[in-house]
Motif scaffolding. Structure first.
Motif, PDB file in Angstrom:
ATOM      1  N   ILE A 167       4.143  -8.829  -1.102  1.00 39.90           N
ATOM      2  CA  ILE A 167       2.947  -9.637  -0.765  1.00 39.90           C
ATOM      3  C   ILE A 167       1.675  -8.818  -0.839  1.00 39.90           C
ATOM      4  N   GLU A 168       0.820  -8.982  -1.580  1.00 42.64           N
ATOM      5  CA  GLU A 168      -0.302  -7.928  -1.821  1.00 42.64           C
ATOM      6  C   GLU A 168      -1.686  -8.680  -2.054  1.00 42.64           C
ATOM      7  N   GLN A 169      -2.709  -8.355  -1.257  1.00 38.40           N
ATOM      8  CA  GLN A 169      -4.035  -9.209  -1.427  1.00 38.40           C
ATOM      9  C   GLN A 169      -4.731  -8.599  -2.533  1.00 38.40           C
ATOM     10  N   PHE A 170      -4.589  -7.382  -3.050  1.00 36.93           N
ATOM     11  CA  PHE A 170      -5.150  -6.952  -4.261  1.00 36.93           C
ATOM     12  C   PHE A 170      -4.401  -7.186  -5.500  1.00 36.93           C
ATOM     13  N   GLY A 221       0.789  -1.237  -0.075  1.00 33.81           N
ATOM     14  CA  GLY A 221       0.027  -0.102   0.027  1.00 33.81           C
ATOM     15  C   GLY A 221       0.924   1.239  -0.035  1.00 33.81           C
ATOM     16  N   THR A 222       0.481   2.275   0.591  1.00 31.18           N
ATOM     17  CA  THR A 222       0.869   3.463   0.807  1.00 31.18           C
ATOM     18  C   THR A 222       2.377   3.452   1.130  1.00 31.18           C
ATOM     19  N   ALA A 223       2.532   2.706   2.338  1.00 29.94           N
ATOM     20  CA  ALA A 223       3.863   2.659   2.934  1.00 29.94           C
ATOM     21  C   ALA A 223       4.783   1.609   2.212  1.00 29.94           C
ATOM     22  N   GLY A 224       3.767   0.470   2.007  1.00 28.78           N
ATOM     23  CA  GLY A 224       4.557  -0.792   1.419  1.00 28.78           C
ATOM     24  C   GLY A 224       5.249  -0.309   0.066  1.00 28.78           C
ATOM     25  N   GLY A 270      -2.611   0.453  -1.938  1.00 28.80           N
ATOM     26  CA  GLY A 270      -3.534   0.353  -0.813  1.00 28.80           C
ATOM     27  C   GLY A 270      -4.766   1.198  -0.732  1.00 28.80           C
ATOM     28  N   SER A 271      -4.515   2.061   0.435  1.00 29.80           N
ATOM     29  CA  SER A 271      -5.655   2.930   0.544  1.00 29.80           C
ATOM     30  C   SER A 271      -5.747   4.094  -0.263  1.00 29.80           C
ATOM     31  N   GLN A 272      -4.824   4.367  -0.982  1.00 33.44           N
ATOM     32  CA  GLN A 272      -4.543   5.367  -2.311  1.00 33.44           C
ATOM     33  C   GLN A 272      -5.067   5.003  -3.566  1.00 33.44           C
ATOM     34  N   VAL A 282      -0.049  11.279  12.186  1.00 29.74           N
ATOM     35  CA  VAL A 282       1.097  10.805  11.424  1.00 29.74           C
ATOM     36  C   VAL A 282       0.336   9.805  10.213  1.00 29.74           C
ATOM     37  N   ARG A 283      -0.741   9.262  10.188  1.00 28.18           N
ATOM     38  CA  ARG A 283      -1.359   8.374   9.174  1.00 28.18           C
ATOM     39  C   ARG A 283      -1.526   8.884   7.828  1.00 28.18           C
ATOM     40  N   VAL A 284      -1.292  10.197   7.593  1.00 26.27           N
ATOM     41  CA  VAL A 284      -1.607  10.744   6.230  1.00 26.27           C
ATOM     42  C   VAL A 284      -0.310  10.298   5.289  1.00 26.27           C
ATOM     43  N   GLY A 332       3.842   2.870   8.316  1.00 20.59           N
ATOM     44  CA  GLY A 332       2.532   3.032   7.848  1.00 20.59           C
ATOM     45  C   GLY A 332       1.716   3.240   9.095  1.00 20.59           C
ATOM     46  N   ARG A 333       0.329   3.485   8.746  1.00 18.16           N
ATOM     47  CA  ARG A 333      -0.411   3.750  10.158  1.00 18.16           C
ATOM     48  C   ARG A 333      -0.254   2.812  11.302  1.00 18.16           C
ATOM     49  N   CYS A 334       0.243   1.876  11.072  1.00 20.71           N
ATOM     50  CA  CYS A 334       0.109   0.582  11.988  1.00 20.71           C
ATOM     51  C   CYS A 334       1.423   0.776  12.979  1.00 20.71           C
ATOM     52  N   HIS A 383      -7.727  10.034  -2.027  1.00 20.00           N
ATOM     53  CA  HIS A 383      -7.172  11.229  -2.873  1.00 20.00           C
ATOM     54  C   HIS A 383      -7.876  12.395  -2.401  1.00 20.00           C
ATOM     55  N   PRO A 384      -7.214  13.498  -2.149  1.00 19.52           N
ATOM     56  CA  PRO A 384      -5.793  13.849  -2.207  1.00 19.52           C
ATOM     57  C   PRO A 384      -4.739  13.562  -1.211  1.00 19.52           C
ATOM     58  N   ILE A 385      -3.482  13.536  -1.661  1.00 22.54           N
ATOM     59  CA  ILE A 385      -2.390  13.385  -0.402  1.00 22.54           C
ATOM     60  C   ILE A 385      -2.234  14.761   0.359  1.00 22.54           C
TER      61      ILE A 385
HETATM   62  C1  LIG Z   1     -11.481   7.640   4.279  1.00 24.56           C
HETATM   63  C2  LIG Z   1      -9.868   8.217   4.364  1.00 24.56           C
HETATM   64  C3  LIG Z   1      -9.641   9.348   4.057  1.00 24.56           C
HETATM   65  C4  LIG Z   1      -8.361   9.855   4.115  1.00 24.56           C
HETATM   66  N1  LIG Z   1      -8.048  11.016   3.673  1.00 24.56           N
HETATM   67  C5  LIG Z   1      -6.700  11.365   3.636  1.00 24.56           C
HETATM   68  C6  LIG Z   1      -6.291  12.546   2.919  1.00 24.56           C
HETATM   69  O1  LIG Z   1      -7.105  13.296   2.234  1.00 24.56           O
HETATM   70  N2  LIG Z   1      -5.066  12.608   2.519  1.00 24.56           N
HETATM   71  C7  LIG Z   1      -3.911  11.963   3.137  1.00 24.56           C
HETATM   72  O2  LIG Z   1      -2.822  12.173   2.965  1.00 24.56           O
HETATM   73  N3  LIG Z   1      -4.290  10.867   3.987  1.00 24.56           N
HETATM   74  C8  LIG Z   1      -5.771  10.481   3.992  1.00 24.56           C
HETATM   75  N4  LIG Z   1      -6.129   9.403   4.707  1.00 24.56           N
HETATM   76  C9  LIG Z   1      -4.997   8.571   5.477  1.00 24.56           C
HETATM   77  C10 LIG Z   1      -4.175   7.740   4.586  1.00 24.56           C
HETATM   78  O3  LIG Z   1      -4.867   7.479   3.217  1.00 24.56           O
HETATM   79  C11 LIG Z   1      -3.851   6.266   5.291  1.00 24.56           C
HETATM   80  O4  LIG Z   1      -3.711   6.478   6.497  1.00 24.56           O
HETATM   81  C12 LIG Z   1      -2.761   5.601   4.570  1.00 24.56           C
HETATM   82  O5  LIG Z   1      -3.000   5.694   3.225  1.00 24.56           O
HETATM   83  C13 LIG Z   1      -2.397   4.121   5.099  1.00 24.56           C
HETATM   84  O6  LIG Z   1      -1.310   3.825   4.430  1.00 24.56           O
HETATM   85  P1  LIG Z   1      -0.673   2.445   4.890  1.00 24.56           P
HETATM   86  O7  LIG Z   1       0.588   2.031   4.067  1.00 24.56           O
HETATM   87  O8  LIG Z   1      -0.472   2.395   6.378  1.00 24.56           O
HETATM   88  O9  LIG Z   1      -1.953   1.391   4.661  1.00 24.56           O
HETATM   89  P2  LIG Z   1      -2.571   0.986   3.043  1.00 24.56           P
HETATM   90  O10 LIG Z   1      -2.440   2.115   2.247  1.00 24.56           O
HETATM   91  O11 LIG Z   1      -3.951   0.892   3.490  1.00 24.56           O
HETATM   92  O12 LIG Z   1      -1.855  -0.151   2.705  1.00 24.56           O
HETATM   93  C14 LIG Z   1      -2.069  -1.599   3.243  1.00 24.56           C
HETATM   94  C15 LIG Z   1      -1.782  -2.514   2.314  1.00 24.56           C
HETATM   95  O13 LIG Z   1      -1.763  -3.901   2.732  1.00 24.56           O
HETATM   96  C16 LIG Z   1      -2.409  -4.721   2.164  1.00 24.56           C
HETATM   97  N5  LIG Z   1      -2.885  -5.935   3.081  1.00 24.56           N
HETATM   98  C17 LIG Z   1      -3.409  -5.587   4.201  1.00 24.56           C
HETATM   99  N6  LIG Z   1      -3.523  -6.879   4.830  1.00 24.56           N
HETATM  100  C18 LIG Z   1      -2.930  -7.918   4.013  1.00 24.56           C
HETATM  101  C19 LIG Z   1      -2.370  -9.139   4.356  1.00 24.56           C
HETATM  102  N7  LIG Z   1      -2.813  -9.839   5.470  1.00 24.56           N
HETATM  103  N8  LIG Z   1      -1.881  -9.863   2.940  1.00 24.56           N
HETATM  104  C20 LIG Z   1      -1.433  -9.078   2.087  1.00 24.56           C
HETATM  105  N9  LIG Z   1      -1.909  -7.843   1.947  1.00 24.56           N
HETATM  106  C21 LIG Z   1      -2.589  -7.039   2.954  1.00 24.56           C
HETATM  107  C22 LIG Z   1      -3.754  -4.039   1.759  1.00 24.56           C
HETATM  108  O14 LIG Z   1      -4.448  -4.643   0.618  1.00 24.56           O
HETATM  109  C23 LIG Z   1      -3.130  -2.683   1.305  1.00 24.56           C
HETATM  110  O15 LIG Z   1      -2.612  -2.525  -0.145  1.00 24.56           O
HETATM  111  C24 LIG Z   1      -7.379   9.010   4.581  1.00 24.56           C
HETATM  112  C25 LIG Z   1      -7.828   7.829   5.108  1.00 24.56           C
HETATM  113  C26 LIG Z   1      -8.882   7.362   5.035  1.00 24.56           C
HETATM  114  C27 LIG Z   1      -9.430   5.889   5.452  1.00 24.56           C
END
Ligand SMILES: Cc1cc2nc3c(=O)[nH]c(=O)nc-3n(C[C@H](O)[C@H](O)[C@H](O)COP(=O)(O)OP(=O)(O)OC[C@H]3O[C@@H](n4cnc5c(N)ncnc54)[C@H](O)[C@@H]3O)c2cc1C
Length: 464
Positions: free
Chosen positions: A47-50, A27-30, A55-57, A418-420, A405-407, A63-65
């Motif tokens: 390893i990605e489930q989709f 995803g975003t961080a990955g 990911g979230s992006q 920090v989650r952005v 990432g957010r976790c 969007h937007p970032i």
């Molecule tokens: C509704 C909403 C609005 C937001 N608005 C904004 C905004 O306007 N601007 C901004 O900058 N941020 C915004 N954010 C915050 C930001 O988008 C997220 O916090 C950030 O993208 C999370 O990144 P991440 O890498 O932690 O997780 P993700 O980007 O969610 O990546 C996680 C990845 O792991 C994969 N995965 C999960 N579990 C498994 C598994 N067991 N096996 C294989 N693959 C797996 C998923 O498919 C996904 O690809 C928003 C968040 C939300 C939910």
């Protein structure tokens, strides 16, 4: 119902491959962690489930970032900047040299569909192997090390061996099943609200603009291709939505973040930041996720019917996408060597091992944010930002695992800023660099010098 457990017998499963680093969750961080590790010449598997990165992006249509809100708009991650440049080249993001004092930086608008292509191209260019449609399901540990992860896809179960692992699942799946202690939610265990995002196409942007301007909106609609609205920014739209809400046409959650943003490269389309689906405990429970997907689609039908019926410009618009992935703002967060928290945010704290900088506000959804700007120390404008230390991506108890990432290791309120995406990307870049250092020196991640990680990020172009 009488719940029973069943015993899963031991199985002999094939070894899929051996790698320097396995990134779980592209995803975003990955995606950035993988590109970063690839740039360090590490043999990298994602390893990605989709079936795409981002990911979230990309798959939750977020969007937007967000801008960093740091004066001077410094580069927080070189890979984040590279992604933006590539996106601009193909018309999937905007390059606007205007002032950066507006809430939404126009350069933050991007096209999530095109981002899938850009991230994949960048990962493949540096030799990453992408294993899509595959989920992490288990680990095999020896002492404090993860020896193998167990994955599942259409081929069945298999194992992957790596020297290092980076958990970028958003929900700390790998850390959690490896026994790393995790937190979730606020002091009562209540997670921030989730959202199911969607897009509408065939919107008459000129007509919508005229309506918003006539309704008193003065900001965010100055760009020929960008039409942005927030519930609070067009007084007439706000008044009208509230009126209809009181009449029962839209629910509280429908109108929580009734925002829509334009999408570069999709001229007559808008990306919606709603419906919110409420906060609650353990939002990632599978039954709950399934229920929220269904509730979300019903709410999307209600909101889009409303827009088509009443709001000029939407008459012939239609739902063009509903996110396959729920937008989860906050779920599991690991216990790390350092838990970054709200006191660090309020004090604009900098760290010698700071790997990500930001000045985004504490944005919890599902609870009152009105006190969020009350605790900050007063500093000169250019010093108003915090850094997240490397130690916050180093989990307790496992030697060869990082969590980006957010976790990551964040308090509930620390996570809410920090989650952005910008900070998630920076943490991902740092994780890829740290993997190279840990492998080169054959040391656990907790012994990697975070100052060295920061230095390499800066050599690559970050302005930390
Ligand atoms: C509704 C909403 C609005 C937001 N608005 C904004 C905004 O306007 N601007 C901004 O900058 N941020 C915004 N954010 C915050 C930001 O988008 C997220 O916090 C950030 O993208 C999370 O990144 P991440 O890498 O932690 O997780 P993700 O980007 O969610 O990546 C996680 C990845 O792991 C994969 N995965 C999960 N579990 C498994 C598994 N067991 N096996 C294989 N693959 C797996 C998923 O498919 C996904 O690809 C928003 C968040 C939300 C939910």
């Amino acid at each position: 119902m009488n719940m029973k457990n069943v015993i899963l017998s031991e199985k002999n499963i094939p070894l899929y491959g051996e790698y320097d680093v396995v990134v779980v969750g592209g995803g975003t961080a990955g995606a950035v962690a993988a590109i970063s590790a690839g740039r360090e010449n590490l043999k990298t598997l994602v390893i990605e489930q989709f079936g795409s990165l981002g990911g979230s992006q990309t798959n939750a249509l977020v969007h937007p970032i967000m801008p960093s809100f740091i004066k001077g708009n410094p580069i927080t991650s070189s890979i984040c900047s590279d992604i933006h440049k590539r996106m601009v080249e193909i018309g999937a993001a905007v390059n606007d040299d205007g002032p950066r004092d507006r809430f939404f930086d126009p350069n933050g608008f991007f096209n999530g569909t095109q981002l899938k292509v850009v991230l994949e191209t960048m990962a493949l260019e540096v030799g990453c192997k992408l294993l899509y449609h595959t989920r992490l399901i288990d680990v095999i540990k020896e002492n404090n090390r993860i020896e193998y992860i167990v994955i599942h896809n259409k081929n069945g179960l298999s194992a992957v061996k790596a020297k290092t692992y980076i958990d970028c699942t958003g929900d700390a799946d790998l850390a959690y099943i490896s026994g790393v202690p995790c937190n979730s939610g606020d002091t009562n265990g209540v997670n921030s609200s989730m959202t199911l995002r969607f897009e509408m196409a065939n919107v008459d942007m000129e007509k919508l603009s005229d309506y918003l301007i006539a309704g008193g909106q003065t900001e965010f609609i100055h760009y020929p291709t960008l039409h942005v609205d927030d519930f609070g920014w067009c007084p007439e739209f706000r008044r009208f939505v509230l009126e209809k809400h009181h009449l029962g046409e839209l629910t509280h959650h429908d109108i929580c973040h009734l925002q829509f943003f334009s999408i570069p490269g999709k001229p007559k389309s808008l990306s919606f930041n709603c419906p919110e689906l409420g906060n609650g405990k353990n939002l990632i429970d599978a039954d709950n996720l399934s229920k929220k997907q269904t509730e979300g689609k019903i709410a999307i039908k209600r909101i889009t019917d409303f827009m088509k019926k009443y709001i000029p410009g939407f008459e012939n618009a239609y739902i063009s996408q509903i996110a396959p992935m729920l937008g989860l703002r906050e779920t599991r967060r690991i216990e790390a060597e350092y838990i970054f928290n709200e006191t660090d945010v309020f004090n604009y704290r900098k760290f010698a091992d700071g790997i990500a900088s930001n000045n985004f506000f504490i944005d919890v959804h599902g609870e009152d944010n009105s006190n969020r700007d009350k605790g900050y120390v007063d500093l000169p404008e250019e010093q108003k930002y915090y850094e997240v230390p490397y130690r916050s991506i180093v989990p307790k108890g496992i030697d060869n695992l990082l969590v980006a990432g957010r976790c990551a290791g964040l308090s509930f309120y620390g996570e809410a800023t920090v989650r952005v995406q910008r900070t998630c990307r920076a943490m991902g870049e740092a994780a890829g660099i740290a993997a190279a250092l840990a492998i080169a020196e054959d040391i656990p991640f907790r012994d990697v010098d975070g100052r060295e990680v920061k230095k390499i990020m800066c050599l690559r172009g970050a302005e930390l």
